[in-house]
Design an enzyme around this catalytic site. Structure first.
Site, PDB file in Angstrom:
ATOM      1  N   ASP A 260      38.213  34.916  41.837  1.00  0.00           N
ATOM      2  CA  ASP A 260      38.403  35.846  42.951  1.00  0.00           C
ATOM      3  C   ASP A 260      38.060  37.262  42.492  1.00  0.00           C
ATOM      4  O   ASP A 260      38.669  37.775  41.551  1.00  0.00           O
ATOM      5  CB  ASP A 260      39.875  35.769  43.384  1.00  0.00           C
TER       6      ASP A 260
ATOM      7  N   ASP B  49      33.514  36.400  48.199  1.00  0.00           N
ATOM      8  CA  ASP B  49      34.035  36.855  46.903  1.00  0.00           C
ATOM      9  C   ASP B  49      34.950  35.846  46.210  1.00  0.00           C
ATOM     10  O   ASP B  49      35.724  36.216  45.341  1.00  0.00           O
ATOM     11  CB  ASP B  49      34.764  38.191  47.063  1.00  0.00           C
ATOM     12  N   GLU B  50      34.860  34.590  46.592  1.00  0.00           N
ATOM     13  CA  GLU B  50      35.736  33.565  46.001  1.00  0.00           C
ATOM     14  C   GLU B  50      34.981  32.269  45.788  1.00  0.00           C
ATOM     15  O   GLU B  50      34.267  31.828  46.677  1.00  0.00           O
ATOM     16  CB  GLU B  50      36.873  33.213  46.969  1.00  0.00           C
TER      17      GLU B  50
END
Length: 394
Positions: A9, A111-112
């Site tokens: 993350d 973003d993960e």
DNA sequence: TCTGGGGTCCTAGGACCC
DNA sequence: TCTGGGGTCCTAGGACCC
């Protein structure tokens, strides 16, 4: 067999990426070292916080709150606009690094990522690999990530959220009582504001409270979601890391108007470019849609939708425009609205759409027109090519 | 005071069929 | 005259995620 999952993350993704991009472009000042945010424009009424620096966070600034409030919490807050081209660039770069560690990666959001490391340890421990990823991302891309380690996706994701930034946490089943159960119940994945209110009224305040409550009570109150919530609170989650790229189920675009509007023709002027963009994206995916939906948000934030299922899937801008205008007429009535949006759902791959649909001369001609406009947009830039009046005629 | 834009999934009610 | 139930499809709205 026990699985080993990592959840990677990016810390304050949009803000970190903006900071890195500025530095790469010759700026010397790192916006991560001061209270700063990524946000919309207040003048165009899209002024909310999309991401914040650690220092902004420390001043009580929260994601999704109006910039107006954020500025009251910090007089000299720096505000930067969002740039999704930049974000996609760094998101891709991160993904590229992660592919060196396993081929079972799921891009969960911009973003993960989830990594299934069960059969990719190569003699190392999972903690060593997590550390290696974290260092390598920072060395090569200059931003920090949190990494969660566990035997399920939900637990790995919860772990990566524990303490930030630049941290690695484990959250195995035998650790949930100590590390997860004391957390407020809103920190559990899929427990949003509405559910928190209901849970609190049942005297359920922590994830542990939820885990220990009789599941029958939760299911009675929350139905199918209740089963999921109760399972998550107990660390139960059998979902797999999905490597194959998911095809979209629907594509849409929406925009907030500079001021409230009630006039059908004026709203149409906003709607049609949104249809054009949505259909352009749809054709890029080589897909067609069967359900057209128009969405409005009234001046008092009530959301209304009107949708129509077509007899056959389409990727024609003109056809969707015509339907969208009808739907808008139905839903708009006398509402003063602040937002207008269009979605196409029920998507199917074009090579699975019956050929008979493309057979008729008219749709075929329309399809070729759409495609040639798409190509010009690709060549000269999306905004440089406009369709003119052929969409607004009814 | 001010409140984005991109998605996914679920639910409930009505129409319609058998 | 009074009255089924099961199933599917469609629509509108809502909750949640980032």
């Amino acid at each position: 067999m026990k699985r080993l999952i990592l959840h990677v993350d990016v810390n304050n993704a949009f803000l970190s990426w903006t900071a890195v991009d500025r530095l790469e472009n010759g700026e010397t000042f790192d916006i991560r070292t001061v209270p700063s945010i990524i946000g919309g424009e207040e003048e165009s009424r899209t002024g909310i916080v999309l991401a914040k620096s650690m220092l902004a966070k420390r001043l009580g600034i929260r994601t999704a709150e109006p910039i107006y409030f954020a500025k009251q919490k910090c007089k000299d807050l720096l505000v930067f606009p969002s740039d999704f081209d930049v974000y996609n660039k760094y998101s891709d770069a991160l993904y590229e690094i992660l592919t060196n560690y396993t081929d079972k990666i799921e891009r969960f959001s911009i973003d993960e990522c989830f990594l299934d490391m069960t059969s990719s340890l190569l003699g190392k421990t999972i903690e060593e690999i997590a550390k290696e990823i974290q260092l390598r991302v920072y060395k090569e891309l200059k931003f920090t990530v949190n990494i969660g380690i566990s035997s399920t996706k939900i637990l790995a994701k919860t772990a990566s959220d524990l303490e930030k930034p630049n941290r690695i946490h484990t959250l195995y089943l035998n650790e949930i009582e100590r590390k997860m159960w004391p957390l407020p119940v809103n920190e559990l994945f899929m427990v949003g504001k509405k559910s928190v209110d209901k849970l609190n009224s049942m005297k359920i305040n922590t994830i542990g409270d939820l885990a220990k409550t009789d599941p029958k009570l939760i299911i009675k109150k929350f139905g199918k979601t209740g089963i999921m919530m109760h399972n998550y609170a107990n660390g139960i989650d059998s979902s797999d890391v999905i490597h194959t790229k998911q095809r979209p189920k629907g594509i849409g675009n929406e925009t907030t108007l500079a001021q409230d509007l009630a006039d059908y023709n004026k709203v149409c002027e906003y709607l049609l470019p949104l249809v054009e963009k949505t259909m352009y994206r749809l054709r890029k995916e080589k897909m067609s849609g069967t359900v057209i939906a128009v969405k409005i948000k009234t001046k008092d934030f009530q959301i209304l939708t009107k949708q129509k299922k077509l007899h056959a899937a389409t990727d024609s801008t003109k056809e969707v425009c015509e339907v969208a205008k009808e739907l808008l007429r139905d839903v708009l009535k006398n509402h003063h609205i602040r937002l207008i949006g269009i979605r196409v759902d029920g998507l199917v791959d074009n090579n699975e759409v019956q050929l008979s649909f493309f057979d008729t001369k008219n749709t075929d001609k329309q399809h070729r027109l759409d495609c040639s406009i798409d190509k010009m947009k690709d060549k000269f830039g999306y905004g440089m090519i406009t369709r003119g009046s052929d969409l607004s005629k009814s």
